[in-house]
Write an enzyme that holds these catalytic residues in place. Structure first.
Site, PDB file in Angstrom:
ATOM      1  N   HIS A   1      31.726  12.399  30.527  1.00 20.25           N
ATOM      2  CA  HIS A   1      32.957  12.054  31.253  1.00 20.25           C
ATOM      3  C   HIS A   1      32.599  11.774  32.711  1.00 20.25           C
ATOM      4  O   HIS A   1      32.877  12.545  33.604  1.00 20.25           O
ATOM      5  CB  HIS A   1      33.931  13.227  31.152  1.00 20.25           C
ATOM      6  CG  HIS A   1      35.271  12.947  31.755  1.00 20.25           C
ATOM      7  ND1 HIS A   1      35.996  11.823  31.476  1.00 20.25           N
ATOM      8  CD2 HIS A   1      36.038  13.675  32.614  1.00 20.25           C
ATOM      9  CE1 HIS A   1      37.146  11.856  32.149  1.00 20.25           C
ATOM     10  NE2 HIS A   1      37.189  12.973  32.847  1.00 20.25           N
TER      11      HIS A   1
ATOM     12  N   ALA B   1      47.501  27.267  35.766  1.00 14.92           N
ATOM     13  CA  ALA B   1      48.918  26.895  35.681  1.00 14.92           C
ATOM     14  C   ALA B   1      49.255  25.802  36.692  1.00 14.92           C
ATOM     15  O   ALA B   1      50.372  25.719  37.197  1.00 14.92           O
ATOM     16  CB  ALA B   1      49.788  28.139  35.927  1.00 14.92           C
TER      17      ALA B   1
ATOM     18  N   ASN C   1      48.684  21.510  37.843  1.00 15.40           N
ATOM     19  CA  ASN C   1      49.326  20.268  37.393  1.00 15.40           C
ATOM     20  C   ASN C   1      49.149  20.021  35.902  1.00 15.40           C
ATOM     21  O   ASN C   1      50.119  19.731  35.195  1.00 15.40           O
ATOM     22  CB  ASN C   1      48.759  19.080  38.183  1.00 15.40           C
ATOM     23  CG  ASN C   1      49.318  19.032  39.593  1.00 15.40           C
ATOM     24  OD1 ASN C   1      50.384  19.583  39.863  1.00 15.40           O
ATOM     25  ND2 ASN C   1      48.605  18.378  40.482  1.00 15.40           N
TER      26      ASN C   1
ATOM     27  N   ASP D   1      47.265  32.244  35.472  1.00 20.03           N
ATOM     28  CA  ASP D   1      46.572  31.806  36.693  1.00 20.03           C
ATOM     29  C   ASP D   1      46.044  33.045  37.408  1.00 20.03           C
ATOM     30  O   ASP D   1      46.269  34.187  36.983  1.00 20.03           O
ATOM     31  CB  ASP D   1      47.498  30.957  37.585  1.00 20.03           C
ATOM     32  CG  ASP D   1      46.716  29.870  38.340  1.00 20.03           C
ATOM     33  OD1 ASP D   1      45.818  30.223  39.139  1.00 20.03           O
ATOM     34  OD2 ASP D   1      46.995  28.679  38.131  1.00 20.03           O
TER      35      ASP D   1
HETATM   36  N1  LIG Z   1      38.543  16.367  31.472  1.00 16.97           N
HETATM   37  C1  LIG Z   1      39.331  15.461  32.000  1.00 16.97           C
HETATM   38  O1  LIG Z   1      39.476  14.357  31.483  1.00 16.97           O
HETATM   39  C2  LIG Z   1      40.082  15.799  33.253  1.00 16.97           C
HETATM   40  C3  LIG Z   1      41.115  14.956  33.717  1.00 16.97           C
HETATM   41  C4  LIG Z   1      41.803  15.325  34.879  1.00 16.97           C
HETATM   42  C5  LIG Z   1      41.466  16.496  35.559  1.00 16.97           C
HETATM   43  N2  LIG Z   1      40.457  17.266  35.082  1.00 16.97           N
HETATM   44  C6  LIG Z   1      40.081  18.531  35.744  1.00 16.97           C
HETATM   45  O2  LIG Z   1      40.977  19.560  35.345  1.00 16.97           O
HETATM   46  C7  LIG Z   1      40.973  20.602  36.326  1.00 16.97           C
HETATM   47  C8  LIG Z   1      42.406  21.027  36.653  1.00 16.97           C
HETATM   48  O3  LIG Z   1      43.120  19.956  37.238  1.00 16.97           O
HETATM   49  P1  LIG Z   1      44.620  20.198  37.802  1.00 16.97           P
HETATM   50  O4  LIG Z   1      45.071  18.877  38.302  1.00 16.97           O
HETATM   51  O5  LIG Z   1      45.446  20.927  36.796  1.00 16.97           O
HETATM   52  O6  LIG Z   1      44.290  21.165  39.018  1.00 16.97           O
HETATM   53  P2  LIG Z   1      45.292  22.201  39.776  1.00 16.97           P
HETATM   54  O7  LIG Z   1      44.655  22.530  41.069  1.00 16.97           O
HETATM   55  O8  LIG Z   1      46.671  21.657  39.803  1.00 16.97           O
HETATM   56  O9  LIG Z   1      45.282  23.486  38.815  1.00 16.97           O
HETATM   57  C9  LIG Z   1      44.138  24.261  38.610  1.00 16.97           C
HETATM   58  C10 LIG Z   1      44.588  25.707  38.549  1.00 16.97           C
HETATM   59  O10 LIG Z   1      43.462  26.527  38.178  1.00 16.97           O
HETATM   60  C11 LIG Z   1      43.693  27.785  38.795  1.00 16.97           C
HETATM   61  N3  LIG Z   1      42.497  28.632  38.789  1.00 16.97           N
HETATM   62  C12 LIG Z   1      41.488  28.692  39.691  1.00 16.97           C
HETATM   63  N4  LIG Z   1      40.619  29.653  39.336  1.00 16.97           N
HETATM   64  C13 LIG Z   1      41.079  30.209  38.202  1.00 16.97           C
HETATM   65  C14 LIG Z   1      40.613  31.255  37.358  1.00 16.97           C
HETATM   66  N5  LIG Z   1      39.488  31.925  37.601  1.00 16.97           N
HETATM   67  N6  LIG Z   1      41.364  31.573  36.277  1.00 16.97           N
HETATM   68  C15 LIG Z   1      42.498  30.909  36.006  1.00 16.97           C
HETATM   69  N7  LIG Z   1      42.983  29.915  36.761  1.00 16.97           N
HETATM   70  C16 LIG Z   1      42.276  29.568  37.849  1.00 16.97           C
HETATM   71  C17 LIG Z   1      44.170  27.398  40.195  1.00 16.97           C
HETATM   72  O11 LIG Z   1      44.793  28.503  40.854  1.00 16.97           O
HETATM   73  C18 LIG Z   1      45.121  26.253  39.882  1.00 16.97           C
HETATM   74  O12 LIG Z   1      46.464  26.691  39.732  1.00 16.97           O
HETATM   75  C19 LIG Z   1      40.173  20.046  37.495  1.00 16.97           C
HETATM   76  O13 LIG Z   1      38.858  20.571  37.466  1.00 16.97           O
HETATM   77  C20 LIG Z   1      40.155  18.536  37.239  1.00 16.97           C
HETATM   78  O14 LIG Z   1      39.036  17.910  37.826  1.00 16.97           O
HETATM   79  C21 LIG Z   1      39.767  16.943  33.972  1.00 16.97           C
END
Ligand SMILES: NC(=O)c1ccc[n+]([C@@H]2O[C@H](COP(=O)([O-])OP(=O)(O)OC[C@H]3O[C@@H](n4cnc5c(N)ncnc54)[C@H](O)[C@@H]3O)[C@@H](O)[C@H]2O)c1
Length: 313
Positions: free
Chosen positions: A179, A12, A14, A35
């Site tokens: 990616h 939950a 960004n 989350d």
């Molecule tokens: N594929 C793509 O193109 C792409 C692009 C941007 C970011 N990302 C990746 O997406 C991921 C999330 O990015 P974000 O900016 O939303 O990060 P964020 O830190 O804002 O949110 C991630 C959330 O995951 C939660 N989390 C951790 N462990 C968990 C679990 N076991 N079960 C459920 N939730 C859990 C955290 O508490 C956190 O709230 C990162 O790994 C980032 O690198 C991928």
């Protein structure tokens, strides 16, 4: 009468929050924002804010914040952002130690509670995380995909549009492969309203745009101190919507390859038709020698990190 669809967002943070806002705005279904227990109240608060936003704007979708997987049961679509994002100076592969146990934990719960969902993994390092999710759940490969290519292609399209001085609406581009910094922009599939981009943009400029696209995620991490989230969320919604509405969009998707493009047992970005059955078709483009070579390099990078994942207990 058809039932309302259920979309469970695992993470939950960004991207999760922006995904929820988009699902709500498009009224694709009801939303569960999940989350970890330590962030249950955060997820609940975000869900409440979004529901109130829906009341102001007139969007008819329920949003539930939770840390209980039972609330995700029977989800039609699961979008996974669980894990940590990059910090400046980190590569996506640097995240494997933290995000691998998280994706395994998520996979075990998803297998138990959401066996029929179409799953879109976003967590990085993307190709290895989606590989591990599919391997661990044993879900049909057509129902487990990774989001990266739509985002990378969107970045490519933006830079092309700015260079050519045309609307982004008229630019079509395709970025394939893993990616990572070896992703493969396909110039031959790059058009501005049907006109080959190579006719309007010089080779030097195209190469510079491709280089900026490859580093597109890192550019934003460098500026914000964390990963992009608006465009990543929109990109996953393009894929979810194509599945839910059986749109059969042809979009670059990290899919499990079984001989396509000459690769097996590897997730990598390739053009896929996404419809009600998930990945309905992997389209094999005729690549030129240079593109084939770039894809080989990209596949080797993905394989390297998948090998690390396979060895990790
Ligand atoms: N594929 C793509 O193109 C792409 C692009 C941007 C970011 N990302 C990746 O997406 C991921 C999330 O990015 P974000 O900016 O939303 O990060 P964020 O830190 O804002 O949110 C991630 C959330 O995951 C939660 N989390 C951790 N462990 C968990 C679990 N076991 N079960 C459920 N939730 C859990 C955290 O508490 C956190 O709230 C990162 O790994 C980032 O690198 C991928």
């Amino acid at each position: 009468m058809t039932q309302r669809k259920k979309i469970a967002l695992i993470g939950a943070g960004n991207i999760g929050g922006e995904l929820a806002a988009l699902v709500q705005r498009k009224e694709l279904g009801d939303i569960v924002l999940f989350d970890i227990p330590a962030k249950a109240d955060f997820a609940k608060g975000k869900a409440l804010d979004l529901e109130q936003n829906g009341a102001v704007l007139g969007y008819d979708a329920r949003v539930t914040g939770t840390s209980d997987w039972a609330d995700c049961a029977g989800a039609d679509v699961l979008i996974i952002t669980a894990g940590i994002p990059r910090k400046p100076g980190q590569s996506r592969d640097d995240l494997v130690a933290t995000n691998l146990p998280i994706i395994r934990n998520v996979a075990d719960s998803a297998k138990k509670h959401c066996p029929n969902a179409f799953v879109i993994v976003i967590s990085n390092p993307l190709d290895a995380m989606v590989y591990e999710f599919q391997r661990r759940t044993g879900f049909a490969k057509e129902k487990v995909v990774g989001m990266a290519g739509v985002l990378d292609s969107g970045r490519f399209e933006l830079f092309l549009a700015r260079e050519a001085g045309v609307s982004v609406k008229d630019v079509r581009a395709m970025v394939l492969g893993g990616h990572g910094d070896d992703m493969v922009p396909i110039f031959s599939a790059c058009t501005i309203n049907g006109v080959a981009a190579t006719e309007l943009i010089s080779k030097d400029k195209l190469d510079a745009i491709a280089a900026r696209t490859r580093k597109g995620g890192g550019e934003i991490v460098g500026l914000m101190g964390t990963s992009a989230y608006y465009a990543p969320a929109s990109s996953a919604i393009v894929m979810a919507e194509s599945y839910l509405l059986d749109q059969k969009r042809l979009v670059p998707t990290a899919a499990l390859l079984n001989g396509e493009y000459g690769y097996k047992d590897l997730y990598m970005g390739v053009p896929c038709v996404l419809g009600a059955k998930g990945v309905e078709k992997i389209v094999e483009l005729k690549l030129n020698d240079e593109e084939k070579e770039m894809l080989k390099k990209s596949a080797a990078s993905v394989q390297g990190i998948v090998d690390v994942v396979k060895k990790a207990t």
